[in-house]
Design a protein around this motif. Structure first.
Motif, mmCIF file in Angstrom:
data_model
loop_
_atom_site.group_PDB
_atom_site.id
_atom_site.type_symbol
_atom_site.label_atom_id
_atom_site.label_comp_id
_atom_site.label_asym_id
_atom_site.label_seq_id
_atom_site.Cartn_x
_atom_site.Cartn_y
_atom_site.Cartn_z
ATOM 1 N N LEU A 11 17.524 -49.091 -12.729
ATOM 2 C CA LEU A 11 17.325 -50.517 -12.509
ATOM 3 C C LEU A 11 18.679 -51.180 -12.299
ATOM 4 C CD1 LEU A 11 14.683 -51.228 -15.291
ATOM 5 C CD2 LEU A 11 14.282 -50.900 -12.854
ATOM 6 N N LYS A 12 18.785 -51.914 -11.219
ATOM 7 C CA LYS A 12 20.036 -52.606 -10.947
ATOM 8 C C LYS A 12 20.036 -53.933 -11.690
ATOM 9 C CE LYS A 12 20.630 -50.547 -6.434
ATOM 10 N NZ LYS A 12 20.777 -50.773 -4.991
ATOM 11 N N ARG A 13 21.193 -54.349 -12.123
ATOM 12 C CA ARG A 13 21.326 -55.628 -12.816
ATOM 13 C C ARG A 13 21.013 -56.759 -11.832
ATOM 14 N NH1 ARG A 13 26.477 -56.161 -16.724
ATOM 15 N NH2 ARG A 13 25.767 -54.737 -18.321
ATOM 16 N N THR A 14 20.286 -57.736 -12.331
ATOM 17 C CA THR A 14 19.999 -58.892 -11.489
ATOM 18 C C THR A 14 20.827 -60.092 -11.933
ATOM 19 O OG1 THR A 14 18.169 -59.514 -12.926
ATOM 20 C CG2 THR A 14 17.645 -58.149 -11.017
ATOM 21 N N THR A 15 21.524 -59.968 -13.030
ATOM 22 C CA THR A 15 22.353 -61.053 -13.526
ATOM 23 C C THR A 15 23.614 -60.477 -14.153
ATOM 24 O OG1 THR A 15 22.434 -62.937 -15.004
ATOM 25 C CG2 THR A 15 21.133 -61.073 -15.738
ATOM 26 N N LYS A 16 24.621 -61.288 -14.215
ATOM 27 C CA LYS A 16 25.899 -60.848 -14.800
ATOM 28 C C LYS A 16 26.008 -61.253 -16.274
ATOM 29 C CE LYS A 16 27.702 -59.535 -10.833
ATOM 30 N NZ LYS A 16 28.001 -58.186 -10.505
#
Length: 89
Positions: A11-16
């Motif tokens: 799963l790729k990060r959608t927020t920092k």
């Protein structure tokens, strides 16, 4: 039967922003409960307490409950003290 392993899910990060910082910000921005809401909650609690007191009084006056209470009292009188020292004494 050959065992097949499931493909790895990435799963790729959608927020920092980390979850910790996100929840910290939510708590900081949370509005305090209005005074009138607190007062209404306290008033509801007092009403519930009064209802419970009335209900206990009604229950005490029921014949079946009074009979059970009398049985309890007579059994205590019959058994006497349940003190350990009285038994050993």
């Amino acid at each position: 039967m050959a065992t097949q392993s499931a493909p790895k899910v990435v799963l790729k990060r959608t927020t920092k922003v980390s979850l910790n910082k996100r929840f910290t910000n939510i708590l900081k921005n949370k509005q305090p409960m209005p005074v009138n809401m607190r007062a209404s909650m306290q008033q509801q609690q007092q009403l519930a307490c009064a209802r419970n007191r009335r209900l206990t009084l009604q229950m005490e006056n029921r014949p079946s409950v009074q009979a059970v209470l009398k049985l309890k009292q007579s059994s205590k009188q019959r058994l006497g003290k349940s003190n350990i020292q009285a038994r050993l004494g």
